[in-house]
Design a protein around this motif. Structure first.
Motif, PDB file in Angstrom:
ATOM      1  N   ARG A 164       9.392 -24.379  12.302  1.00  0.00           N
ATOM      2  CA  ARG A 164       8.392 -25.124  13.079  1.00  0.00           C
ATOM      3  C   ARG A 164       7.557 -26.034  12.196  1.00  0.00           C
ATOM      4  NH1 ARG A 164       5.051 -20.808  16.102  1.00  0.00           N
ATOM      5  NH2 ARG A 164       5.027 -20.031  13.982  1.00  0.00           N
TER       6      ARG A 164
ATOM      7  N   ILE B   7      -1.690 -44.719  23.720  1.00  0.00           N
ATOM      8  CA  ILE B   7      -1.094 -45.996  24.110  1.00  0.00           C
ATOM      9  C   ILE B   7      -1.777 -46.537  25.359  1.00  0.00           C
ATOM     10  CG2 ILE B   7       1.051 -47.143  24.803  1.00  0.00           C
ATOM     11  CD1 ILE B   7       0.936 -46.150  21.903  1.00  0.00           C
TER      12      ILE B   7
ATOM     13  N   PHE C  11       4.500 -35.565   7.505  1.00  0.00           N
ATOM     14  CA  PHE C  11       3.307 -36.344   7.849  1.00  0.00           C
ATOM     15  C   PHE C  11       2.177 -36.047   6.883  1.00  0.00           C
ATOM     16  CE2 PHE C  11       4.693 -35.876  12.511  1.00  0.00           C
ATOM     17  CZ  PHE C  11       5.763 -36.689  12.252  1.00  0.00           C
TER      18      PHE C  11
ATOM     19  N   LEU D  81       1.539 -24.601  16.336  1.00  0.00           N
ATOM     20  CA  LEU D  81       1.671 -23.512  15.364  1.00  0.00           C
ATOM     21  C   LEU D  81       0.660 -22.405  15.634  1.00  0.00           C
ATOM     22  CD1 LEU D  81       2.275 -25.228  11.904  1.00  0.00           C
ATOM     23  CD2 LEU D  81       3.809 -23.693  13.124  1.00  0.00           C
TER      24      LEU D  81
ATOM     25  N   PHE E 299      -3.683 -46.470  16.374  1.00  0.00           N
ATOM     26  CA  PHE E 299      -2.597 -46.124  17.293  1.00  0.00           C
ATOM     27  C   PHE E 299      -2.680 -44.670  17.719  1.00  0.00           C
ATOM     28  CE2 PHE E 299       0.435 -49.672  15.756  1.00  0.00           C
ATOM     29  CZ  PHE E 299      -0.177 -50.541  16.626  1.00  0.00           C
TER      30      PHE E 299
ATOM     31  N   MET F 262       3.193 -54.655  15.143  1.00  0.00           N
ATOM     32  CA  MET F 262       3.265 -53.200  15.287  1.00  0.00           C
ATOM     33  C   MET F 262       3.052 -52.783  16.735  1.00  0.00           C
ATOM     34  SD  MET F 262       1.390 -51.467  12.046  1.00  0.00           S
ATOM     35  CE  MET F 262       2.009 -49.809  12.187  1.00  0.00           C
TER      36      MET F 262
ATOM     37  N   VAL G  49       0.815 -39.009  22.762  1.00  0.00           N
ATOM     38  CA  VAL G  49       0.980 -40.401  22.337  1.00  0.00           C
ATOM     39  C   VAL G  49       0.656 -41.329  23.507  1.00  0.00           C
ATOM     40  CG1 VAL G  49       2.644 -42.113  21.519  1.00  0.00           C
ATOM     41  CG2 VAL G  49       2.723 -39.794  20.632  1.00  0.00           C
ATOM     42  N   ALA G  50       1.076 -40.905  24.710  1.00  0.00           N
ATOM     43  CA  ALA G  50       0.848 -41.737  25.891  1.00  0.00           C
ATOM     44  C   ALA G  50      -0.643 -42.008  26.106  1.00  0.00           C
ATOM     45  CB  ALA G  50       1.444 -41.066  27.124  1.00  0.00           C
TER      46      ALA G  50
ATOM     47  N   VAL H  17      -0.646 -46.745  10.646  1.00  0.00           N
ATOM     48  CA  VAL H  17       0.324 -45.663  10.439  1.00  0.00           C
ATOM     49  C   VAL H  17      -0.382 -44.315  10.364  1.00  0.00           C
ATOM     50  CG1 VAL H  17       1.976 -44.685   8.811  1.00  0.00           C
ATOM     51  CG2 VAL H  17       2.057 -47.111   9.343  1.00  0.00           C
ATOM     52  N   VAL H  18      -1.456 -44.267   9.562  1.00  0.00           N
ATOM     53  CA  VAL H  18      -2.175 -42.992   9.412  1.00  0.00           C
ATOM     54  C   VAL H  18      -2.723 -42.534  10.756  1.00  0.00           C
ATOM     55  CG1 VAL H  18      -4.200 -41.887   8.403  1.00  0.00           C
ATOM     56  CG2 VAL H  18      -2.746 -43.306   6.995  1.00  0.00           C
TER      57      VAL H  18
ATOM     58  N   TYR I  71      10.806 -44.103  27.740  1.00  0.00           N
ATOM     59  CA  TYR I  71      10.627 -43.802  29.153  1.00  0.00           C
ATOM     60  C   TYR I  71      11.853 -44.174  29.969  1.00  0.00           C
ATOM     61  CZ  TYR I  71       6.027 -41.954  28.802  1.00  0.00           C
ATOM     62  OH  TYR I  71       4.989 -41.123  28.508  1.00  0.00           O
TER      63      TYR I  71
ATOM     64  N   VAL J 226       5.636 -31.104  10.651  1.00  0.00           N
ATOM     65  CA  VAL J 226       4.301 -31.413  10.148  1.00  0.00           C
ATOM     66  C   VAL J 226       4.328 -31.909   8.711  1.00  0.00           C
ATOM     67  CG1 VAL J 226       1.941 -30.572  10.112  1.00  0.00           C
ATOM     68  CG2 VAL J 226       3.669 -29.343  11.409  1.00  0.00           C
TER      69      VAL J 226
ATOM     70  N   LEU K 265      -0.526 -41.907   1.134  1.00  0.00           N
ATOM     71  CA  LEU K 265      -1.254 -43.118   1.509  1.00  0.00           C
ATOM     72  C   LEU K 265      -2.653 -43.105   0.925  1.00  0.00           C
ATOM     73  CD1 LEU K 265      -0.279 -43.874   5.188  1.00  0.00           C
ATOM     74  CD2 LEU K 265       0.067 -45.293   3.191  1.00  0.00           C
TER      75      LEU K 265
ATOM     76  N   PHE L 230      -1.643 -43.293  13.664  1.00  0.00           N
ATOM     77  CA  PHE L 230      -0.533 -42.946  14.547  1.00  0.00           C
ATOM     78  C   PHE L 230      -0.094 -41.497  14.304  1.00  0.00           C
ATOM     79  CE2 PHE L 230       4.131 -43.291  15.594  1.00  0.00           C
ATOM     80  CZ  PHE L 230       3.955 -43.453  16.945  1.00  0.00           C
ATOM     81  N   LEU L 231      -0.153 -41.073  13.034  1.00  0.00           N
ATOM     82  CA  LEU L 231       0.353 -39.743  12.680  1.00  0.00           C
ATOM     83  C   LEU L 231      -0.658 -38.628  12.928  1.00  0.00           C
ATOM     84  CD1 LEU L 231       2.226 -40.645   9.409  1.00  0.00           C
ATOM     85  CD2 LEU L 231       3.209 -40.161  11.637  1.00  0.00           C
ATOM     86  N   LEU L 232      -1.960 -38.952  12.840  1.00  0.00           N
ATOM     87  CA  LEU L 232      -2.976 -37.895  12.955  1.00  0.00           C
ATOM     88  C   LEU L 232      -2.831 -37.045  14.221  1.00  0.00           C
ATOM     89  CD1 LEU L 232      -6.274 -39.446  11.529  1.00  0.00           C
ATOM     90  CD2 LEU L 232      -4.995 -37.498  10.654  1.00  0.00           C
TER      91      LEU L 232
ATOM     92  N   ILE M 168       0.376 -38.759   4.656  1.00  0.00           N
ATOM     93  CA  ILE M 168      -1.052 -39.064   4.666  1.00  0.00           C
ATOM     94  C   ILE M 168      -1.603 -38.891   3.256  1.00  0.00           C
ATOM     95  CG2 ILE M 168      -3.281 -38.304   5.577  1.00  0.00           C
ATOM     96  CD1 ILE M 168      -1.796 -37.662   8.205  1.00  0.00           C
TER      97      ILE M 168
ATOM     98  N   LEU N 283      -0.241 -36.539  15.988  1.00  0.00           N
ATOM     99  CA  LEU N 283       1.023 -35.796  15.940  1.00  0.00           C
ATOM    100  C   LEU N 283       0.874 -34.549  15.072  1.00  0.00           C
ATOM    101  CD1 LEU N 283       3.420 -38.846  15.540  1.00  0.00           C
ATOM    102  CD2 LEU N 283       3.107 -37.450  17.561  1.00  0.00           C
ATOM    103  N   VAL N 284       0.164 -34.706  13.952  1.00  0.00           N
ATOM    104  CA  VAL N 284      -0.079 -33.550  13.085  1.00  0.00           C
ATOM    105  C   VAL N 284      -0.931 -32.523  13.819  1.00  0.00           C
ATOM    106  CG1 VAL N 284      -1.165 -32.783  10.940  1.00  0.00           C
ATOM    107  CG2 VAL N 284       0.118 -34.905  10.973  1.00  0.00           C
TER     108      VAL N 284
ATOM    109  N   GLN O   4       1.050 -30.583  16.254  1.00  0.00           N
ATOM    110  CA  GLN O   4       1.868 -29.567  15.584  1.00  0.00           C
ATOM    111  C   GLN O   4       1.021 -28.355  15.203  1.00  0.00           C
ATOM    112  OE1 GLN O   4       5.130 -29.524  15.182  1.00  0.00           O
ATOM    113  NE2 GLN O   4       5.376 -31.497  16.188  1.00  0.00           N
TER     114      GLN O   4
END
Lengths: 377, 285
Positions: B257, A260, B264, A144, A73, B93, A256-257, A129-130, B105, B261, B271, A132-134, B268, A136-137, A140
């Motif tokens: 900020r 997707i 997540f 930063l 994802f 999912m 994300v878009a 899930v993992v 959206y 992070v 997991l 999906f998050l990568l 990770i 996003l991290v 960030q």
């Protein structure tokens, strides 16, 4: 009774046997892709270049997710690693595009290995899930370390890999660069997925335990698919930022878009086929552009339809999941095969549209039965 | 400062627990991740804003609608879509993620990207041992814990609750004793939507409602659910407090900020090291 007539028949027979219609369609499509810039204006060429890179991203997704069934994802993570590595090397250290692209591909493959190896031990939803998050991290981290990565706005445009003094010519050259990259990626992925490795990928998707029971290590093959996918993602990402259409920006490579969109395009085209992802990617991107240009206004809400394109495609794929789960391209091919079989007047779909492996298997079973029948007598 | 931090963390964590319980309930019973869970939270927040701040309804009308609609929405998603595909977790999912995207959206184009203030149910402040707290947040804490206890009692004491536990343990067993699986699944989706709607009411007034409020809530709930052990409600409550404390701690003492992070990275890490979580049953993953 003329010899000429029989010759025509013979030729037709030969071509029919050696080149399947679907291959013919594919070849025609590629010829059109390569001939197109002579007919298209510069602006349209730019759009098609973007579409080609998008299709490369879609193929990258399909290699790991469509084939092994490990849904990612957040494939934009890999695109961004490729694009940002190339961009940073070029902008920050003045590395020439050729070198920066090669290094970027390598770095993306390493990233794919480092994150893929542990993540692929997890199955199904956890892997999703993992992944999906990568991104996003990563986003960030970009925010930063704004001074290095440029935060949410990204970096400026790196040098073009091929350029000329004239803009139209630069675009023309970049079009062919993209098209060649597209064909190379398509060829490599087709070769791999049509080999035994591809069969193992598909088997993993269907039943991982069965693959392990055959003495094949599924994790090894999943990792191979993931690193291969990363290589393609890195190639696409690095070439994309070194072209006139792309910049190392989160909105283009990391959002994300992006993940997707790639997922939707591949599912639309037909996941687990590579060709479906390639065609789906091109089609999806160009249709998206078309929607943006017509500028319809949705009556009740009073907003431009282009803002809703992701929603429209999401709805389309939702419908697809329920009514046509294998995707558009495989469906078209099934319909085509059926029509062809009917046209040939033979027993409708004598082989039932089965792959050669299954056909051979059935033949053996049939012969074995006959043999056994003989023994009984 | 320390007291302020502790009280903030305790209150915020209880809201997180509400969101996480729904997610874990659905997973433990149906074996699917509901990525559209964020929509329920967002519905709670946005509906109370729309009805109370925009249309001028009484706050309690807003509360009632903001609880009822997410519950019904969640149930509708299950009955309309998920029921037909729940044996394919990855497709579930994908579908639920698309619902989340469509929702985001929809809000972005109709309302915009600006955050809105969700009205407070009880305005004003409370002073407690020198700590300033918004009354609404204190209410959030009380309501959350009432609900958490209620959920535990419901699961442990009622027939339907026992059916939920049974369904989460085995597929054939409950069928043998006459438990209707479909009804249990639908029930968990309804409860999950209900809890998320309530959480959204408070979460929205705490953070403000923007187009990504659902995603934010979901992304906080995920680490919690996984850390607590997917499918364990007790674990989720415990993990909500761990993640909540870490998050508020980082915001208060280190760098605001970083708040986006850290969960997540923790997730990770979990997991990869201990996928079954703190209180998970250690099933094959």
């Amino acid at each position: 009774m003329s010899t000429r007539q029989s010759l025509v028949d013979r030729t037709r027979e030969l071509t029919r046997d050696s080149i399947a219609p679907r291959h013919l369609v594919g070849i025609v499509a590629l010829v059109v892709l390569f001939a197109a810039p002579f007919e298209l204006d510069t602006i349209t060429q730019l759009t098609v270049i973007s579409a080609i890179y998008f299709a490369i991203f879609a193929m990258s997704w399909d290699t790991v997710s469509g084939y092994t069934g490990q849904f990612s994802f957040g494939h934009s993570f890999l695109f961004a690693v490729g694009g940002y590595t190339a961009g940073l090397l070029n902008l920050g250290f003045g590395v020439t595009p050729v070198v920066s692209i090669l290094v970027a591909i390598l770095v993306t493959m390493i990233a794919g290995f480092v994150f893929g190896a542990p993540a692929l031990r997890l199955s199904g939803p956890y892997f999703a899930v993992v992944t999906f998050l990568l991104p996003l991290v990563l986003l960030q981290i970009f925010i930063l370390k704004k001074d290095i990565f440029g935060g949410t706005l990204g970096l400026s445009n790196p040098q073009s890999l091929v350029s000329s003094s004239e803009f139209a010519q630069t675009v023309f050259l970049n079009y062919y660069l993209a098209a060649i990259a597209f064909v190379v990626v398509l060829a490599v992925l087709l070769v791999v997925t049509r080999s035994n490795a591809g069969r193992v990928f598909t088997a993993i998707r269907e039943d991982e335990v069965a693959v392990a029971a055959c003495g094949i290590n599924p994790t090894k093959f999943k990792l191979f698919a993931f690193v291969l996918s990363a290589a393609v993602a890195g190639t696409g990402g690095a070439l994309y930022v070194h072209s006139p259409v792309g910049q190392p920006q989160p909105s283009q490579l990391l959002a994300v878009a992006v993940s997707i969109n790639v997922l939707l395009a591949s599912l639309l085209g037909g996941s687990g086929t590579i060709t479906g992802a390639a065609a789906g990617g091109l089609f999806y991107y160009l249709l998206n552009e078309q929607i943006r240009q017509v500028g319809w206004v949705i009556p009740v809400l009073g907003v431009d339809v282009s803002q809703f394109s992701l929603v429209i495609f999401s709805l389309l794929v939702l419908a697809l999941v329920f009514f046509l789960p294998s995707g558009i391209l495989p469906w078209v091919m099934r319909q085509g095969r059926r029509a062809l079989a009917t046209a040939r007047g033979g027993d409708v779909a004598a082989d039932g549209g089965e792959p050669p492996l299954v056909r051979t298997y059935r033949k053996y079973v049939r012969e074995l039965r006959e043999l056994r029948g003989d023994d009984d007598e | 400062m320390v007291l302020q931090f502790l009280s903030n963390a305790i209150i915020v964590s209880s809201m997180y627990a509400l969101v996480a319980i729904g997610l874990t309930l659905i997973y433990s019973v149906g074996g699917v991740f509901n990525l559209a869970h964020g929509v329920n939270v967002a519905l709670g927040a946005w509906l109370s804003w729309y009805l109370v701040a925009n249309l001028g309804f009484n706050i309690w009308v807003g509360v009632a609608v903001a609880i009822a609609v997410p519950a019904l929405f969640s149930l509708a998603i299950y009955l309309g879509l998920i029921r037909h595909i729940q044996d394919r977790p990855i497709i579930v999912m994908t579908v639920t993620l698309l619902i989340e995207i469509i929702w985001e959206y929809f809000i972005r184009t109709t309302v915009g990207t600006q955050a809105r203030t969700v009205p407070q149910i009880v305005p004003g402040n409370v002073n407690f041992a020198g700590v300033h707290l918004l009354s609404n947040l204190v209410l959030a804490f009380v309501v959350s814990w009432v609900i958490i206890v209620a959920v535990f009692l419901f699961i442990d004491r009622t027939k339907f609750g026992k059916a939920i536990v049974a369904t989460s343990m085995s597929e054939k067993g409950p069928a043998l004793v006459g438990i209707k699986r479909g009804r249990v699944y639908a029930g968990t989706w309804l409860i999950a939507g209900l809890l998320a709607g309530i959480a959204g009411l408070f979460f929205g007034s705490y953070r403000g409602a923007d187009w990504l409020v659902g995603q934010t809530a979901l992304l906080i709930a995920f680490p919690i659910v996984v850390l607590g052990g997917i499918g364990s409600i007790r674990g989720s409550v415990l993990a909500a407090y761990i993640i909540g404390f870490i998050e508020i701690g980082v915001i208060t003492y280190y760098d605001p900020r970083m708040s986006g992070v850290l969960p997540f990275i923790i997730l990770i890490g979990i997991l990869l090291v201990r996928p079954e979580g703190l209180l998970g049953r250690g099933q094959e993953v």
